[in-house]
Structures are given as C-alpha cells and as structure tokens.
Design a protein around this motif. Sequence first.
Motif, mmCIF file in Angstrom:
data_model
loop_
_atom_site.group_PDB
_atom_site.id
_atom_site.type_symbol
_atom_site.label_atom_id
_atom_site.label_comp_id
_atom_site.label_asym_id
_atom_site.label_seq_id
_atom_site.Cartn_x
_atom_site.Cartn_y
_atom_site.Cartn_z
ATOM 1 N N TRP A 1 0.711 -1.289 -0.031
ATOM 2 C CA TRP A 1 -0.096 0.004 -0.133
ATOM 3 C C TRP A 1 0.860 1.221 0.125
ATOM 4 O O TRP A 1 2.020 1.271 0.894
ATOM 5 C CB TRP A 1 -0.884 -0.079 1.327
ATOM 6 C CG TRP A 1 -1.646 1.417 1.534
ATOM 7 C CD1 TRP A 1 -2.250 2.057 0.622
ATOM 8 C CD2 TRP A 1 -1.980 1.866 2.837
ATOM 9 N NE1 TRP A 1 -2.890 3.081 1.191
ATOM 10 C CE2 TRP A 1 -2.662 3.017 2.421
ATOM 11 C CE3 TRP A 1 -1.534 1.439 3.977
ATOM 12 C CZ2 TRP A 1 -3.081 3.856 3.547
ATOM 13 C CZ3 TRP A 1 -2.028 2.464 5.018
ATOM 14 C CH2 TRP A 1 -2.946 3.744 4.785
ATOM 15 N N ASN B 1 -0.094 -7.239 -5.520
ATOM 16 C CA ASN B 1 -1.148 -6.306 -5.178
ATOM 17 C C ASN B 1 -0.734 -4.996 -5.047
ATOM 18 O O ASN B 1 -0.358 -4.878 -3.957
ATOM 19 C CB ASN B 1 -2.111 -7.045 -4.452
ATOM 20 C CG ASN B 1 -3.375 -6.015 -4.214
ATOM 21 O OD1 ASN B 1 -4.036 -6.014 -3.390
ATOM 22 N ND2 ASN B 1 -3.753 -5.090 -5.167
ATOM 23 N N VAL C 1 -1.552 -1.400 -4.172
ATOM 24 C CA VAL C 1 -2.882 -0.810 -3.642
ATOM 25 C C VAL C 1 -2.275 0.825 -3.377
ATOM 26 O O VAL C 1 -1.538 1.345 -2.482
ATOM 27 C CB VAL C 1 -3.027 -1.236 -2.394
ATOM 28 C CG1 VAL C 1 -4.466 -0.571 -1.808
ATOM 29 C CG2 VAL C 1 -3.416 -2.748 -2.461
ATOM 30 N N THR D 1 -4.788 -2.262 -7.656
ATOM 31 C CA THR D 1 -5.886 -1.486 -6.872
ATOM 32 C C THR D 1 -5.794 0.020 -6.552
ATOM 33 O O THR D 1 -4.623 0.446 -6.014
ATOM 34 C CB THR D 1 -6.313 -2.315 -5.416
ATOM 35 O OG1 THR D 1 -6.457 -3.597 -5.774
ATOM 36 C CG2 THR D 1 -7.424 -1.810 -4.998
ATOM 37 N N TYR E 1 -12.792 -5.298 -1.506
ATOM 38 C CA TYR E 1 -11.660 -5.187 -1.711
ATOM 39 C C TYR E 1 -11.100 -6.819 -1.103
ATOM 40 O O TYR E 1 -10.357 -7.525 -1.912
ATOM 41 C CB TYR E 1 -10.618 -4.360 -0.784
ATOM 42 C CG TYR E 1 -9.286 -4.644 -0.672
ATOM 43 C CD1 TYR E 1 -8.408 -4.203 -1.796
ATOM 44 C CD2 TYR E 1 -8.626 -5.517 0.184
ATOM 45 C CE1 TYR E 1 -6.879 -4.654 -1.772
ATOM 46 C CE2 TYR E 1 -7.314 -5.706 0.236
ATOM 47 C CZ TYR E 1 -6.618 -5.346 -0.817
ATOM 48 O OH TYR E 1 -4.890 -5.817 -0.799
#
Length: 319
Positions: free
Chosen positions: A144, A167, A169, A261, A304
Amino acid sequence: MNLYPTSRRDMMALGAAALGASLLPSMAARAQQPPASTEKAGYNPRFVTSPDGVRLATYEFGNPQGPAILFLHGFAQAALSWDRQLRDPALARAFRMVAIDLRGHGMSAKPQGDAFYKPGQVWADDVRSVIAELGLQRPVLVGWSYAGRVVGDYLAAHGADAVAGINYVDASSTLGDPAFLGPDVGLLGPQAMLAPGVEGFIEGTIRFLRACFATQPDPADFQTMLAFNMLAPHYVRAGLSGRPADYAAVLRALRLPVLVTHGEKDRILTPAIARFTAAAVPGARLSLYPDSGHAPFWEEPERYNRELAEFVQQAQAAR
C-alpha cells in the motif's frame, strides 16, 4: 478480533507515549516489543531480524496451511492498517496472512541514521528476511502507498521467483510524472508529516490522515490510526523521504500475476499512477474504486477482500 489486544483508548495512550519517544530517540529504541498477550487477538507475533540488525515486528493471522499473503503498509502507518483484512473470517479461513510493522514503524526497531532508511537494499532485505524466517511459500505481496517502493526495492534486489503475485494498492511505483501526484501529496512534507515541533507534528499527522480517506473513518477508528501513526518518529519519516522511486524497468520485467487497486478519489496519488503500473506490467489487472480515496481496502473492505481472495487463488494457481 483486533490486531493489538488493547482498547482504542489504550492505543491513544500508546500513541501519546510514542510522541514522547519520537522526541527522545533513546526512549523510542525501547518501544520494540510486540504485545505479549495473543489469546484474544488470535494472532502470532514474532520478531524477524534483518541483515543490518533491525528487528521487525510481524503478526500472523489465519490458516497456517493456506496460501500466504504478506501485507506491507504505507508511510508512517503500521500493520494495524490491515485490520479489516486480518480479522475478516473468510480470509482467515482460507489464507495465511502476515503483516509487518516496517522498520521505523509500529513495534519494529527505530534506529537513527539515513543508512537505515535511504538505501533500497535495506527494504529489500527486510522483505526477504520475513519471507525466509517465517517460511512463507510463494506469498502474494500486498503493498500500500509507500510500500510500492518497498516492493520495487525487493524485486530489484532479489527478483520475483519467491513470490506468487503482487497487489499494488494506491501504490508508488514511480514518481517521474507530476500527473501521478494528487493535490494533497504535499502533506507528506514539511507542511504536515514532517512539520517541526510537537503541535505541528500532531496537527500535520491529522491532516494527512484525513486526506487519505474519501469516506472518513469513525472517531474511534481515526483515533487508533492517529495513535499508530505517532509511533513513527520525525527522524524516521525524514529518512523515508527523498528516496528514488523509479521502478519502471522492474515493472516491465515482471512475469507474474499483478493486481493494481486504486481509489479514484485518492488525493495523495492519482489514478494515473495506477494506470501506469497496470500498463507497465504485462497482463496486469487494474481495479478502480470510484468511491474510495487513498485506502480502498479500508473504505470498501468487502469488495477489496473479495478481489484479493480471488487474486491470491489465481496467482497461486498460475505458477
């Protein structure tokens, strides 16, 4: 099930104590023990030591036999940022989930000096050390915000062979284009997160946290977030600033599943950076959240978590 077995009021007290620790580094060095009680929290805490001697607090949730997910948080945040994933019953049944307090954050060690924060190698080695010491088998990395850099550091130094997928984010994958920067990205600097003095430090952190959400957290959640943000001292935040962030070549070389994302209302990093990341990685999937800001995993956790579960299963099956 909360990540730390304390009340939110206790967390605020911890945050206030951490503010004092940020002003007195010798005190900060002592704030390195993970919570002693794990019965109510339902997780296993463990320290992992990186090659340069920095002790990293890690927290394991879920199914020990399930596919592994390794969560990496953003600037001045902590493992607790992922609370809505780590305590999700469906994810816990299916996956082995590990969250880290990055060096300088949360309950991890907070050494002083740029040598502990500026080189990409130290972040790369942190991730590799956690994967190796916890025996994570081809985890999916979830990065993230600032952790997009940490993922990039890991890939540049150690390659992608040990991971099943990534992933990103709302993540920083490169900062070369001003179009990638949102109107509130300046809050990461001297006007907020690096503001001098106690009052500036607190007020700046509040302003930055508010900017992370299109839908604001309720007061109790916001208090908890403020508390664990205060655990990152000023010198740590300064050490994270100004690092190179050009991972375009790393992205183009990836040959593994990638999910990007991003919240469309992100005021820190615009959706343009997500589109760049998805376009740079062959076969990457882009998932935009029209109603979320910088933290879609918090603002829209049901969607999510569902997409993350699907992605992890697909990534594990692909390799």
